[in-house]
Scaffold this motif. Structure first.
Motif, PDB file in Angstrom:
ATOM      1  N   HIS A 116      20.591  13.183  29.497  1.00 11.90           N
ATOM      2  CA  HIS A 116      20.621  12.333  28.265  1.00 11.90           C
ATOM      3  C   HIS A 116      22.794  12.325  27.998  1.00 11.90           C
ATOM      4  CE1 HIS A 116      20.309  10.937  24.065  1.00 11.90           C
ATOM      5  NE2 HIS A 116      20.323  10.047  24.575  1.00 11.90           N
ATOM      6  N   SER A 117      22.679  10.734  28.104  1.00  6.83           N
ATOM      7  CA  SER A 117      24.183  10.016  27.069  1.00  6.83           C
ATOM      8  C   SER A 117      24.925  11.289  28.350  1.00  6.83           C
ATOM      9  CB  SER A 117      24.253  10.759  26.187  1.00  6.83           C
ATOM     10  OG  SER A 117      25.014  10.233  25.402  1.00  6.83           O
ATOM     11  N   PHE A 118      26.124  12.054  28.259  1.00  6.21           N
ATOM     12  CA  PHE A 118      26.776  12.802  28.395  1.00  6.21           C
ATOM     13  C   PHE A 118      26.041  13.294  29.585  1.00  6.21           C
ATOM     14  CE2 PHE A 118      29.083  16.591  28.975  1.00  6.21           C
ATOM     15  CZ  PHE A 118      30.851  16.296  29.213  1.00  6.21           C
ATOM     16  N   GLY A 119      25.602  14.249  29.066  1.00 14.11           N
ATOM     17  CA  GLY A 119      24.399  15.152  30.356  1.00 14.11           C
ATOM     18  C   GLY A 119      23.514  13.558  31.442  1.00 14.11           C
ATOM     19  N   GLY A 120      23.793  13.056  31.442  1.00 14.61           N
ATOM     20  CA  GLY A 120      24.005  12.112  32.216  1.00 14.61           C
ATOM     21  C   GLY A 120      25.059  12.136  33.712  1.00 14.61           C
ATOM     22  N   LEU A 121      25.725  12.057  32.889  1.00 14.48           N
ATOM     23  CA  LEU A 121      27.425  12.273  33.802  1.00 14.48           C
ATOM     24  C   LEU A 121      27.490  13.357  34.398  1.00 14.48           C
ATOM     25  CD1 LEU A 121      29.905   9.934  31.038  1.00 14.48           C
ATOM     26  CD2 LEU A 121      28.337   9.356  33.310  1.00 14.48           C
ATOM     27  N   VAL A 122      27.540  14.590  33.688  1.00 14.25           N
ATOM     28  CA  VAL A 122      27.170  15.530  34.186  1.00 14.25           C
ATOM     29  C   VAL A 122      26.118  15.808  36.006  1.00 14.25           C
ATOM     30  CG1 VAL A 122      26.436  18.177  33.550  1.00 14.25           C
ATOM     31  CG2 VAL A 122      27.666  17.092  32.159  1.00 14.25           C
ATOM     32  N   ALA A 123      24.187  15.022  35.378  1.00 15.28           N
ATOM     33  CA  ALA A 123      23.714  15.777  36.121  1.00 15.28           C
ATOM     34  C   ALA A 123      23.701  15.008  36.948  1.00 15.28           C
ATOM     35  CB  ALA A 123      22.236  14.936  35.359  1.00 15.28           C
ATOM     36  N   ARG A 124      24.872  13.375  37.513  1.00 14.95           N
ATOM     37  CA  ARG A 124      25.022  12.942  38.847  1.00 14.95           C
ATOM     38  C   ARG A 124      26.172  13.772  39.288  1.00 14.95           C
ATOM     39  NH1 ARG A 124      28.628   7.496  36.493  1.00 14.95           N
ATOM     40  NH2 ARG A 124      30.974   9.115  36.347  1.00 14.95           N
ATOM     41  N   GLU A 125      26.736  14.611  38.970  1.00 15.12           N
ATOM     42  CA  GLU A 125      28.028  15.637  39.720  1.00 15.12           C
ATOM     43  C   GLU A 125      26.389  16.770  39.943  1.00 15.12           C
ATOM     44  OE1 GLU A 125      31.113  15.351  39.861  1.00 15.12           O
ATOM     45  OE2 GLU A 125      31.107  13.305  38.260  1.00 15.12           O
ATOM     46  N   THR A 126      26.056  17.971  39.627  1.00 12.89           N
ATOM     47  CA  THR A 126      24.764  18.235  40.047  1.00 12.89           C
ATOM     48  C   THR A 126      24.194  17.321  41.581  1.00 12.89           C
ATOM     49  OG1 THR A 126      24.606  18.737  38.142  1.00 12.89           O
ATOM     50  CG2 THR A 126      22.977  19.582  39.544  1.00 12.89           C
ATOM     51  N   LEU A 128      25.188  15.359  42.848  1.00 12.47           N
ATOM     52  CA  LEU A 128      26.247  14.132  44.309  1.00 12.47           C
ATOM     53  C   LEU A 128      26.607  15.398  44.625  1.00 12.47           C
ATOM     54  CD1 LEU A 128      28.302  11.644  42.102  1.00 12.47           C
ATOM     55  CD2 LEU A 128      26.833  11.233  44.806  1.00 12.47           C
ATOM     56  N   ASN A 129      26.666  17.006  44.396  1.00 13.05           N
ATOM     57  CA  ASN A 129      27.614  18.292  45.036  1.00 13.05           C
ATOM     58  C   ASN A 129      26.315  18.751  45.615  1.00 13.05           C
ATOM     59  OD1 ASN A 129      26.947  21.395  44.919  1.00 13.05           O
ATOM     60  ND2 ASN A 129      28.898  20.854  43.912  1.00 13.05           N
ATOM     61  N   GLY A 130      25.343  18.205  45.958  1.00 13.31           N
ATOM     62  CA  GLY A 130      24.560  18.735  46.695  1.00 13.31           C
ATOM     63  C   GLY A 130      23.944  19.805  47.278  1.00 13.31           C
ATOM     64  N   ALA A 131      24.193  20.292  46.465  1.00 12.36           N
ATOM     65  CA  ALA A 131      24.242  22.469  46.496  1.00 12.36           C
ATOM     66  C   ALA A 131      22.435  22.635  45.868  1.00 12.36           C
ATOM     67  CB  ALA A 131      25.135  23.340  46.056  1.00 12.36           C
ATOM     68  N   SER A 132      21.918  21.236  45.086  1.00 10.94           N
ATOM     69  CA  SER A 132      20.698  22.093  44.685  1.00 10.94           C
ATOM     70  C   SER A 132      19.955  21.177  45.136  1.00 10.94           C
ATOM     71  CB  SER A 132      21.203  20.874  43.353  1.00 10.94           C
ATOM     72  OG  SER A 132      21.998  21.726  42.267  1.00 10.94           O
ATOM     73  N   LYS A 133      18.645  21.822  45.297  1.00  9.15           N
ATOM     74  CA  LYS A 133      17.118  21.073  45.206  1.00  9.15           C
ATOM     75  C   LYS A 133      16.655  20.706  44.520  1.00  9.15           C
ATOM     76  CE  LYS A 133      13.635  23.217  48.455  1.00  9.15           C
ATOM     77  NZ  LYS A 133      12.339  24.433  48.945  1.00  9.15           N
ATOM     78  N   LEU A 134      16.882  19.369  44.279  1.00  6.38           N
ATOM     79  CA  LEU A 134      16.790  18.296  43.263  1.00  6.38           C
ATOM     80  C   LEU A 134      15.190  17.545  43.558  1.00  6.38           C
ATOM     81  CD1 LEU A 134      19.665  17.327  42.250  1.00  6.38           C
ATOM     82  CD2 LEU A 134      17.932  19.358  40.911  1.00  6.38           C
ATOM     83  N   ALA A 135      14.581  17.239  43.424  1.00  4.65           N
ATOM     84  CA  ALA A 135      13.376  16.351  43.271  1.00  4.65           C
ATOM     85  C   ALA A 135      13.558  14.552  42.770  1.00  4.65           C
ATOM     86  CB  ALA A 135      11.801  16.537  42.422  1.00  4.65           C
TER      87      ALA A 135
END
Length: 294
Positions: A116-126, A128-135
């Motif tokens: 959410h908001s700034f959290g969106g800028l953080v989540a996109r880093e997660t 883009l990092n590519g290390a996380s298993k995201l759905a």
């Protein structure tokens, strides 16, 4: 600043600590009524000066769809402590934290990530990092780059005043008058004060720099291979709705506009927001499972 509608935890929602190799993070956890999740979990990341409580109104509804739902305080926010090192609060560093939390929450399963908001800028880093298993990745009331408009001005005021005058001054002279003018109930005002003063001051200053100066990373995010959702309020006073709609187009993302909502759809229109998220998550899950099974 998001204003939670209420603070009492609904049935099925509990306070938890998420343990990761990068530290321990305060969280709210919601489980299905059965207690047994049948779908992949979801992880919700709050915005600047926000906290896990910003999602209280949607947690129970989201969990009723059959999944475990976790909302967290990021490093330095409210009930998660943070260090004095400013670099710990960059979007990249916070994104690594969220990646570690996602791994702990998912326990080998893909995780639906929402920022959410700034959290969106953080989540996109997660992502883009590519290390996380995201759905999937949902950007809620977030934008392609640094924030603009009235909230940009508030961020610059905070950068100018917080290092010199401190959090008490910011609360008494900026945030409390705004909350009272908006008719926020006394118990919520007391919570907002407690939450703001619990933030790490270095974290707030560093996050303010990040939310104001974030680069545009849409081109990279468009190629990340994830199902993407851009969701925002019809009257968002953060990133302008037209800018978020254009971001969705650039990302080839699904776009949902929540009628009547402003910058915090999970607070202002929880049922509509939860329904849109559940539909998107279920569809993303089905596509990913079909792909896996060829």
């Amino acid at each position: 600043m998001s204003t939670p509608r209420f603070l009492t935890l609904p049935p099925g929602v509990s306070s938890e600590q998420i343990e990761t190799p990068l530290g321990s993070f305060a969280a709210l956890e919601a489980l299905p009524v059965s207690g047994v999740p049948e779908r992949w979990p979801a992880l919700l990341v709050p915005g600047f000066t926000g906290s896990k409580e910003d999602f209280i109104a949607v947690l129970q509804t989201l969990a009723q769809a059959g999944r475990r739902v976790i909302a967290v305080d990021m490093r330095g926010q409210f009930e998660t402590p943070g260090p004095d090192d400013p670099s710990a609060y960059s979007c990249a560093a916070l994104g690594a934290d969220i990646g570690a939390i996602a791994a702990a929450v998912g326990q080998g399963e893909p995780v639906h990530l929402l920022g959410h908001s700034f959290g969106g800028l953080v989540a996109r880093e997660t992502a883009l990092n590519g290390a996380s298993k995201l759905a999937s990745l949902t950007l809620m009331s977030s934008g392609p780059a640094g924030i603009v408009g009235p909230r940009e001005r508030m961020g610059r005021v905070m950068l100018a005043e917080l290092p010199e005058y401190g959090l008490d001054y910011m609360w008494s002279n900026r945030m409390e008058p705004d909350a009272l003018a908006a008719g926020v109930p006394d118990d919520i005002v007391a919570f907002l004060r407690k939450r703001l003063l619990a933030n790490h001051p270095t974290g707030l200053v560093s996050m303010a720099h990040e939310v104001l100066g974030a680069p545009d990373r849409c081109a990279e995010l468009a190629g990340c291979g994830l199902d993407l959702l851009v969701l925002y309020g019809e009257h968002d006073d953060g990133w302008p709705p037209l800018l978020q709609a254009e971001m969705a187009r650039r990302l080839d993302a699904e776009c949902v506009v929540v009628p009547g909502a402003l910058h915090s759809p999970a607070v202002e229109a929880p049922e509509t927001t939860a329904a849109a998220l559940t539909r998107f998550w279920n569809a993303a899950e089905s596509r990913l499972l079909q792909h896996q099974h060829g």
